[in-house]
Design an enzyme around this catalytic site. Structure first.
Site, PDB file in Angstrom:
ATOM      1  N   MET A 148     -44.807  23.143 -15.505  1.00  0.00           N
ATOM      2  CA  MET A 148     -43.634  23.843 -14.986  1.00  0.00           C
ATOM      3  C   MET A 148     -43.982  24.455 -13.640  1.00  0.00           C
ATOM      4  O   MET A 148     -45.061  25.024 -13.457  1.00  0.00           O
ATOM      5  CB  MET A 148     -43.094  24.887 -15.960  1.00  0.00           C
ATOM      6  CG  MET A 148     -43.998  26.002 -16.359  1.00  0.00           C
ATOM      7  SD  MET A 148     -43.089  27.112 -17.467  1.00  0.00           S
ATOM      8  CE  MET A 148     -44.369  28.269 -17.921  1.00  0.00           C
ATOM      9  N   TYR A 196     -50.066  35.407 -16.959  1.00  0.00           N
ATOM     10  CA  TYR A 196     -49.246  34.219 -17.247  1.00  0.00           C
ATOM     11  C   TYR A 196     -47.857  34.594 -17.759  1.00  0.00           C
ATOM     12  O   TYR A 196     -47.682  35.559 -18.515  1.00  0.00           O
ATOM     13  CB  TYR A 196     -49.908  33.385 -18.351  1.00  0.00           C
ATOM     14  CG  TYR A 196     -50.997  32.428 -17.913  1.00  0.00           C
ATOM     15  CD1 TYR A 196     -51.110  31.965 -16.612  1.00  0.00           C
ATOM     16  CD2 TYR A 196     -51.914  31.966 -18.847  1.00  0.00           C
ATOM     17  CE1 TYR A 196     -52.103  31.068 -16.246  1.00  0.00           C
ATOM     18  CE2 TYR A 196     -52.911  31.069 -18.500  1.00  0.00           C
ATOM     19  CZ  TYR A 196     -52.998  30.628 -17.195  1.00  0.00           C
ATOM     20  OH  TYR A 196     -53.990  29.739 -16.862  1.00  0.00           O
ATOM     21  N   GLU A 197     -46.884  33.743 -17.406  1.00  0.00           N
ATOM     22  CA  GLU A 197     -45.522  33.784 -17.969  1.00  0.00           C
ATOM     23  C   GLU A 197     -44.860  35.155 -17.853  1.00  0.00           C
ATOM     24  O   GLU A 197     -44.177  35.608 -18.761  1.00  0.00           O
ATOM     25  CB  GLU A 197     -45.544  33.339 -19.439  1.00  0.00           C
ATOM     26  CG  GLU A 197     -46.233  32.022 -19.685  1.00  0.00           C
ATOM     27  CD  GLU A 197     -45.750  30.910 -18.774  1.00  0.00           C
ATOM     28  OE1 GLU A 197     -44.578  30.939 -18.366  1.00  0.00           O
ATOM     29  OE2 GLU A 197     -46.559  30.031 -18.435  1.00  0.00           O
ATOM     30  N   GLY A 198     -45.063  35.805 -16.735  1.00  0.00           N
ATOM     31  CA  GLY A 198     -44.558  37.161 -16.557  1.00  0.00           C
ATOM     32  C   GLY A 198     -45.631  38.138 -16.968  1.00  0.00           C
ATOM     33  O   GLY A 198     -46.070  38.155 -18.123  1.00  0.00           O
ATOM     34  N   GLN A 212     -43.177  42.043 -19.116  1.00  0.00           N
ATOM     35  CA  GLN A 212     -42.798  41.932 -20.530  1.00  0.00           C
ATOM     36  C   GLN A 212     -42.284  43.276 -21.054  1.00  0.00           C
ATOM     37  O   GLN A 212     -41.277  43.348 -21.771  1.00  0.00           O
ATOM     38  CB  GLN A 212     -43.993  41.477 -21.373  1.00  0.00           C
ATOM     39  CG  GLN A 212     -44.611  40.160 -20.980  1.00  0.00           C
ATOM     40  CD  GLN A 212     -43.652  39.000 -21.042  1.00  0.00           C
ATOM     41  OE1 GLN A 212     -42.854  38.894 -21.968  1.00  0.00           O
ATOM     42  NE2 GLN A 212     -43.704  38.135 -20.055  1.00  0.00           N
TER      43      GLN A 212
END
Length: 572
Positions: A161, A429-431, A436
């Protein structure tokens, strides 16, 4: 002692903590019987122990390299990936229509945990493909599904992605990559992306990039972003990898850890792509992949924590130094009180984090199987908690692992330091974990806190049921849940989001401690008497849970004194 996948631990949590039997009661997952799941965990454990774990050190010592535009992967990663693909593990939860197993996502989550503990650098590759598979299943056209899903599920092709850009970072809405219609249903994608994990490899036939970009005259911000499938090699009329697309790996990042995972800067120069989902609907489609990945990253942290703990425990049981007055001790450093404290902290935190992650996975399964809004909301609320706490535990446990080793932990040959270096990025990672937490106290509380209150009610009910056998622990858990309820009510009442954001990270951590203590109490109940799980539960509840009080005091201070500190104050 090499890494050993904790298959019995997953079975215990499934049976006694997270209620996996609920998924088997649905039509969608009725074939996932207890015997089937036990066999799957055993096979995944063997793969992790015997095939993947021996590659972990290779990835660190023999990093992926870029040679004349070609990525060369670490020694043995090709065979390790082939074993993952041939076992069907990439598509374990994917649709059977396209060759997947159709297993509950909770089972896949446990498998990802084991593989992460064995070799995180390699496990990242199939994790990204799993996320892409889910995004395509939900948003792609039938033509794209038919072409790409069987190849991704089989592992013949891999997925990535592409979100982050050099000038955008976590502000995805600021991205500038362009997508111009070619007039034949395809688009020309132009732009640069950075931090693309497994942006290329030398062991799959094709690499399939999901890329966020803007159509001409698209609205600013996230409302104007679309998602495109941009393959490395353009499939021909028979679906075989054909001519090279106009994209390339510009460079690989020199990272603190995860050296075996090539993290690429990608350049797309009018590369041919196909839209996935609706025009300007890219964020909705990408978030399907990102939410999958957030739970995947949670168990990456937990898996590495497991490996770091196992190594530290082995060392503590062998290393002799100093004297202790422990009756029946074995004369090694495991008898020292502070070493015992560190090891107990490590093991009990892993159990708490793993229980949260698998609770989230079961909620995702139940939401998918029943379409019930409460299950959906539960999964959404638990996702940021699982991601942030799971990765924080990975960092903390791996750091403690170095400390248990003492000076030898700082020597690379022991391997203890690799866990700490590899896992550190999972909190980014991923935010990032701060993002979060902000998501938890803002978007996830748009329901007025209903999802949070339902979880707290469940904790309090289970604590009440445990009072007869474990009165002290049950009272501590019940009281902590009640204190957390009051803090949640305070947060929901704040109209200025900065009052929520100022204490978002402490709030998330407090919620994780309370939910984790609830899991520990349930483990003691399931054990039925004084035993190792009960003793570890008592340690967690009496020594770690009290931190929630200080964290919630931080939460209720709001933004005032924090935002009063100026940039000049920090520089003075």
């Amino acid at each position: 002692m090499p890494y050993r996948a904790p298959t019995s631990e997953f079975q215990f949590i499934f049976d006694n903590i997270v209620g996996l039997e609920q998924t088997r009661a649905t039509e969608k997952f009725s074939d996932a019987t207890s015997d089937v799941i036990e066999a799957i965990l055993a096979e995944a454990g063997k793969l992790s122990d015997d095939v993947l774990a021996p590659l972990n050190r290779n990835g660190d010592l023999e990093p992926a390299t870029l040679e004349n535009g070609v990525v060369r992967c670490s020694s043995g990663f090709d065979a390790g990936y082939a074993a993952i693909a041939e076992g069907g593990w990439i598509g374990s939860s994917a649709s059977e229509e396209f060759g997947g197993m159709g297993l509950p996502f909770s089972v896949t989550t446990a498998v990802n945990d084991m593989m992460s503990g064995a070799c995180l650098a390699l496990q990242l590759n199939p994790l990204l493909s799993q996320g892409q598979i889910e995004a395509l299943e939900h948003h792609a056209s039938d033509e794209i599904k038919a072409l790409y899903l069987p190849k991704l599920i089989s592992g013949e092709w891999s997925g990535t992605m592409n979100l982050t850009e050099p000038s955008a970072g976590s502000d995805v809405g600021a991205l500038s990559s362009k997508a111009v219609p070619n007039g034949d249903g395809t688009y020309a994608i132009t732009g640069q992306k950075i931090f693309i994990s497994w942006g290329d490899n030398d062991f799959t036939e094709n690499v399939c990039h999901l890329v966020l970009a803007r159509l001409p005259d698209a609205a600013p911000g996230t409302r104007g972003i679309s998602l495109f499938m941009v393959p490395k090699l353009i499939p021909d009329e028979n679906g075989k990898p054909g001519v090279a697309n106009t994209l390339k790996v510009v460079s690989l990042e020199h990272k603190t850890g995860l050296h075996g995972s090539p993290t690429a800067m990608m350049d797309f120069d009018g590369a041919k792509g196909w839209i996935v989902g609706a025009e300007n609907g890219g964020m909705k489609a990408m978030f399907t992949m990102m939410n999958n990945a957030r739970l995947g990253v949670a168990v990456e942290g937990i898996g590495v924590a497991e490996a770091a703990f196992q190594k530290a425990l082995e060392y503590a049981n062998e290393r002799k130094q100093g004297r202790t007055a422990v009756e029946g001790g074995n004369g090694t450093i495991v008898d020292h009180a502070d070493v015992r404290r560190m090891l107990a902290t490590m093991k009990s935190q892993i159990f708490a984090a793993r229980s949260i992650a698998l609770s989230c996975a079961v909620a995702i399964d139940m939401a998918n199987a029943t379409k019930d809004a409460e299950w959906r909301d539960r999964a959404a609320f638990l996702t940021p908690i699982a991601k942030a706490y799971g990765t924080d535990v990975g960092i903390n446990v791996s750091e403690l692992g170095v400390q248990v080793h003492g000076g030898m932990g700082y020597v690379e040959e022991t391997g203890a330091g690799q866990f700490s270096r590899d896992v550190r990025v999972t909190a980014i990672y991923e935010g990032t974990n701060g993002i979060q937490a902000m998501d938890l106290v803002a978007r996830k509380m748009m329901d007025g806190g209903d999802a949070a209150y339902r979880l707290l009610e469940e904790i309090e009910q289970n604590a009440e049921s445990a009072r007869a056998k474990f009165p002290i622990m049950a009272e501590a858990v019940w009281s902590a849940a009640e204190t957390l309820r009051e803090a949640t009510e305070w947060l929901v009442a704040q109209d200025d989001l900065n009052d929520r954001f100022a204490g978002a990270v402490p709030y998330l951590r407090a919620f994780a401690l309370v939910w984790g203590s609830h899991a520990q109490l349930m483990a003691a109940v399931a054990e039925g008497g004084e035993g190792p799980r009960t003793r570890l539960a008592r340690f967690f509840v009496k020594r770690l849970l009290p931190e929630h009080g200080a964290l919630l005091a931080h939460v209720r201070e709001g933004r005032g004194d924090l935002m009063a500190i100026s940039a000049e104050d920090l520089a003075s």
